[in-house]
Write a protein that holds these residues in place. Sequence first.
Motif, short mmCIF file in Angstrom:
data_model
loop_
_atom_site.label_atom_id
_atom_site.label_comp_id
_atom_site.label_asym_id
_atom_site.label_seq_id
_atom_site.Cartn_x
_atom_site.Cartn_y
_atom_site.Cartn_z
N TYR A 199 0.84 -1.21 0.00
CA TYR A 199 0.00 0.00 0.00
C TYR A 199 0.87 1.26 0.00
O TYR A 199 2.04 1.24 0.39
CB TYR A 199 -0.92 0.02 1.23
N ASP A 200 0.24 2.39 -0.41
CA ASP A 200 0.95 3.66 -0.44
C ASP A 200 1.02 4.27 0.96
O ASP A 200 0.44 3.76 1.92
CB ASP A 200 0.28 4.64 -1.42
N ARG A 238 2.28 8.79 -1.62
CA ARG A 238 3.27 8.35 -2.61
C ARG A 238 3.05 6.87 -2.94
O ARG A 238 2.76 6.08 -2.04
CB ARG A 238 4.69 8.55 -2.08
N ASP A 239 3.23 6.52 -4.18
CA ASP A 239 3.06 5.13 -4.61
C ASP A 239 4.33 4.33 -4.30
O ASP A 239 4.98 3.76 -5.18
CB ASP A 239 2.76 5.07 -6.11
N ARG A 280 4.83 0.62 -5.35
CA ARG A 280 5.07 0.29 -6.75
C ARG A 280 6.51 0.57 -7.17
O ARG A 280 7.11 -0.21 -7.91
CB ARG A 280 4.11 1.08 -7.63
#
Length: 262
Positions: free
Chosen positions: A150-151, A219-220, A223
């Motif tokens: 998760y972010d 923020r991602d 990923r």
Amino acid sequence: MVSPVTEDATEDKQKAAGAGEAQASVEQELLSADQTQILSKNSLVQMAKYHGPQRSGDIVMIQSEHTGAVDILSADLESADLLGDHRGVSPPLMAPPCIWTFAKMKEFKSKLGKEKNSRLVVKRGEVVTIRVPTHPEGKRVCWEFATDDYDIGFGVYFDWTPVTSTDITVQVSDSSEDEDEDEEDDEALEDPVPAGDVERGSRSSLRGRYGEVMPVYRRDSHRDVQAGSHDYPGEGIYLLKFDNSYSLLRNKTLYFHVYYTS
């Protein structure tokens, strides 16, 4: 015996004399009022020659050369505005940071998972602040971080305070508001890092010695690895804030690496 004409003349003279005295009295009162107003203006001119208080809580004593009266003005009083507003000094504007991402997520997590104090869990509703002092041998601070699944919200602030230790410390609070209250109690500050919307970024004005390097945004980091750097603006402490206050259900596992370069 005195004739009626003589009595009338005497009475007229007495009335004229009384009117003259009354007029002289009024003129004297007006003159006194004008002198008082002039003295008051001169006192203000004398006050304007003094320098105002440089910081909140300073006291200025002013004595008029004409009346001898002494006024005490505090930087916290509205009357101090006569000397100019020296109370609110904003911190200098921050240069923008350099930010980038890279995709080697698995290698990054594998490396930091083996290092001490490079992995922690940001619980739901919590804000973690990593305090990174400027180093006398460094010129910029660098950071890298990632999360599992998760972010997370992330932002950077700068505390313009003398550095007494180069140790990096971690502070955990239940929310941004609770963190502010804790820092106010510990350091007697006002709104050091105000709570903001992690969807839009924290845009509240900062006071005193705090500056905003980059606002808190989601923020991602699940990923790509999030990375950045910022040149030292001077001596102080960087506040790297990982904000999970918006999450009601999920804890976030955080991998981070903070260092300085010269």
